[in-house]
Design a protein around this motif. Structure first.
Motif, short mmCIF file in Angstrom:
data_model
loop_
_atom_site.label_atom_id
_atom_site.label_comp_id
_atom_site.label_asym_id
_atom_site.label_seq_id
_atom_site.Cartn_x
_atom_site.Cartn_y
_atom_site.Cartn_z
N ALA A 58 86.42 -24.83 97.22
CA ALA A 58 85.13 -24.19 96.94
C ALA A 58 85.14 -22.68 97.18
O ALA A 58 84.09 -22.05 97.20
CB ALA A 58 84.03 -24.83 97.80
N VAL A 59 86.32 -22.08 97.34
CA VAL A 59 86.41 -20.63 97.57
C VAL A 59 86.01 -19.87 96.30
O VAL A 59 86.39 -20.24 95.19
CB VAL A 59 87.83 -20.23 98.01
CG1 VAL A 59 88.02 -18.72 97.92
CG2 VAL A 59 88.09 -20.70 99.42
N SER A 60 85.26 -18.80 96.49
CA SER A 60 84.82 -17.95 95.39
C SER A 60 85.29 -16.51 95.63
O SER A 60 85.47 -16.10 96.78
CB SER A 60 83.28 -17.98 95.30
OG SER A 60 82.81 -17.00 94.38
N PRO A 61 85.48 -15.73 94.57
CA PRO A 61 85.86 -14.32 94.77
C PRO A 61 84.87 -13.55 95.64
O PRO A 61 85.25 -12.61 96.32
CB PRO A 61 85.89 -13.77 93.34
CG PRO A 61 86.20 -14.96 92.49
CD PRO A 61 85.50 -16.11 93.15
N VAL A 62 83.60 -13.96 95.64
CA VAL A 62 82.61 -13.24 96.45
C VAL A 62 82.81 -13.48 97.94
O VAL A 62 82.21 -12.79 98.77
CB VAL A 62 81.16 -13.66 96.06
CG1 VAL A 62 80.89 -13.35 94.61
CG2 VAL A 62 80.91 -15.14 96.36
N ASP A 63 83.68 -14.43 98.30
CA ASP A 63 83.95 -14.71 99.71
C ASP A 63 84.97 -13.75 100.31
O ASP A 63 85.21 -13.78 101.52
CB ASP A 63 84.47 -16.15 99.87
CG ASP A 63 83.48 -17.18 99.35
OD1 ASP A 63 82.28 -16.90 99.35
OD2 ASP A 63 83.93 -18.27 98.94
N MET A 64 85.56 -12.90 99.48
CA MET A 64 86.60 -11.98 99.95
C MET A 64 85.97 -10.69 100.47
O MET A 64 85.40 -9.91 99.70
CB MET A 64 87.59 -11.68 98.83
CG MET A 64 88.31 -12.91 98.28
SD MET A 64 89.26 -12.57 96.77
CE MET A 64 90.50 -11.43 97.41
N ASP A 65 86.04 -10.47 101.76
CA ASP A 65 85.57 -9.23 102.37
C ASP A 65 86.78 -8.31 102.55
O ASP A 65 87.47 -8.35 103.56
CB ASP A 65 84.91 -9.53 103.72
CG ASP A 65 84.25 -8.30 104.34
OD1 ASP A 65 84.61 -7.17 103.94
OD2 ASP A 65 83.38 -8.46 105.21
N ARG A 66 87.03 -7.49 101.54
CA ARG A 66 88.24 -6.66 101.54
C ARG A 66 88.16 -5.56 102.60
O ARG A 66 89.19 -5.15 103.14
CB ARG A 66 88.46 -6.06 100.16
CG ARG A 66 88.74 -7.11 99.08
CD ARG A 66 88.99 -6.45 97.75
NE ARG A 66 89.09 -7.43 96.66
CZ ARG A 66 90.23 -8.03 96.30
NH1 ARG A 66 91.35 -7.74 96.94
NH2 ARG A 66 90.24 -8.90 95.31
N GLU A 67 86.98 -5.07 102.89
CA GLU A 67 86.85 -3.99 103.87
C GLU A 67 87.28 -4.47 105.26
O GLU A 67 87.98 -3.75 105.99
CB GLU A 67 85.40 -3.51 103.91
CG GLU A 67 85.19 -2.33 104.85
CD GLU A 67 83.77 -1.80 104.81
OE1 GLU A 67 83.41 -1.02 105.71
OE2 GLU A 67 83.01 -2.17 103.87
N ARG A 68 86.89 -5.70 105.62
CA ARG A 68 87.24 -6.24 106.93
C ARG A 68 88.49 -7.11 106.89
O ARG A 68 88.92 -7.62 107.91
CB ARG A 68 86.06 -7.05 107.49
CG ARG A 68 84.83 -6.22 107.75
CD ARG A 68 83.64 -7.06 108.19
NE ARG A 68 83.93 -7.84 109.41
CZ ARG A 68 83.01 -8.57 110.03
NH1 ARG A 68 81.76 -8.63 109.55
NH2 ARG A 68 83.33 -9.25 111.10
N GLN A 69 89.06 -7.28 105.68
CA GLN A 69 90.25 -8.11 105.51
C GLN A 69 90.00 -9.52 106.04
O GLN A 69 90.83 -10.09 106.77
CB GLN A 69 91.46 -7.48 106.18
CG GLN A 69 92.07 -6.32 105.40
CD GLN A 69 92.64 -6.77 104.07
OE1 GLN A 69 93.67 -7.44 104.02
NE2 GLN A 69 91.98 -6.43 102.96
N GLU A 70 88.86 -10.07 105.67
CA GLU A 70 88.48 -11.42 106.10
C GLU A 70 88.02 -12.24 104.91
O GLU A 70 87.56 -11.69 103.90
CB GLU A 70 87.35 -11.36 107.13
CG GLU A 70 87.76 -10.75 108.46
CD GLU A 70 86.61 -10.65 109.43
OE1 GLU A 70 86.86 -10.56 110.65
OE2 GLU A 70 85.44 -10.66 108.98
N LEU A 71 88.16 -13.54 105.04
CA LEU A 71 87.68 -14.47 104.03
C LEU A 71 86.52 -15.25 104.64
O LEU A 71 86.65 -15.82 105.73
CB LEU A 71 88.80 -15.41 103.60
CG LEU A 71 88.60 -16.17 102.28
CD1 LEU A 71 88.45 -15.19 101.12
CD2 LEU A 71 89.79 -17.08 102.01
N ILE A 72 85.40 -15.26 103.95
CA ILE A 72 84.20 -15.95 104.45
C ILE A 72 84.25 -17.40 103.99
O ILE A 72 84.36 -17.67 102.78
CB ILE A 72 82.92 -15.28 103.94
CG1 ILE A 72 82.93 -13.79 104.27
CG2 ILE A 72 81.69 -15.96 104.56
CD1 ILE A 72 81.83 -13.01 103.58
N ILE A 73 84.19 -18.32 104.92
CA ILE A 73 84.17 -19.74 104.58
C ILE A 73 82.72 -20.20 104.72
O ILE A 73 82.24 -20.45 105.83
CB ILE A 73 85.10 -20.55 105.50
CG1 ILE A 73 86.53 -19.98 105.41
CG2 ILE A 73 85.09 -22.03 105.12
CD1 ILE A 73 87.51 -20.65 106.34
#
Length: 264
Positions: A58-73
């Motif tokens: 269920a991962v979406s491109p909008v889950d990628m926080d590139r500034e903090r280098q984190e992936l939101i689950i």
């Protein structure tokens, strides 16, 4: 060692292990490379970020926080009786963040297989009955092709078919007499969850806090993480020994200085 190496090589002596044994073991450990191209990075994101299978799907491109280098689950695919597959909060109904260590793989997935918009009910049992299944549309990073259409990945089908076919190709489990649901050998220790175990073990071995790893994995309590993944390691004590030596050396030096002043 416990899940993957000892079950296959543990009964053999060093002299009995052949090159083919090592090749088969390596192939089994890299099961994601045996998956169809469309699904290969699904295994890598699980190993790199610690997702559960239903969350990774269920991962979406909008889950990628590139500034903090984190992936939101923040979502998973969940089967709800009477309603079928729905989007829902992750297990424990808690949104979390995890280090995004596979950013290049995610970008490559988007280039080769553009994200697909999928509309499903969003299940939230905390809402009023009339609002528990409101439809939402999410761009999914991973999808499957069926009869010329691009659809979301059915987690049960993925585990039963694509993943177990990869295990057969890797020589981890035997091929069934016929390819039919339920015919594949049970492979609990070699399921996609093994990649999640890899993530936790790698993070802890690298020195990350058990509390942080528990948060990234979505465990309810860090004790769960500690009991499952914290073991003695090769070279344990090296850092502590070095720190103690430095500390004691400083104490001895200071004591000598005091002694010399008194002697004078």
């Amino acid at each position: 060692m416990r899940l993957h190496i000892l079950p296959r090589l543990g009964r053999k002596t060093i002299g009995q292990i052949t090159a083919s044994d090592v090749k088969r073991l390596r192939s089994g450990l890299d099961g994601s490379s045996q998956l169809p191209n469309r699904f290969q990075r699904l295994g890598k994101i699980t190993a790199g970020c610690g997702h559960r299978t239903n969350e990774a799907i269920a991962v979406s491109p909008v889950d990628m926080d590139r500034e903090r280098q984190e992936l939101i689950i923040q979502r998973q695919l969940k089967w709800v009786r009477g309603h079928g597959w729905c989007f829902a909060l992750p297990k424990g109904r808690k949104i979390r963040r995890t280090p995004m260590s596979v950013e290049n793989e995610l970008d490559a997935q988007m280039r080769e297989h553009p994200a697909v918009k999928v509309t499903l009910p969003y299940y939230d049992r905390r809402n009023k009955p009339a609002e528990r299944f409101r439809p939402i549309t999410v761009e999914l990073l991973f999808s499957r092709e069926a009869k010329g259409e691009i659809k979301f990945i059915n987690p049960k089908r993925f585990n039963e078919w694509e993943w177990k076919r990869a295990l057969v190709d890797a020589g981890v489990i035997p091929a069934p007499a016929r390819e039919k649901r339920g015919e594949y050998q049970a492979a609990r220790d070699d399921g996609p969850v093994a990649l999640r175990h890899f993530f936790a073990t790698a993070q802890i071995d690298a020195g990350e806090s058990v509390v942080d790893v528990a948060e990234w994995m979505g465990h309810a309590n860090p004790l769960v993480t500690f009991r499952r993944y914290v073991r003695g390691r090769v070279g344990a004590g090296d850092r502590g020994r070095a720190a103690t030596d430095i500390l004691l050396a400083g104490i001895v030096t200071a004591a000598k200085a005091v002694w010399n002043r008194k002697a004078v």
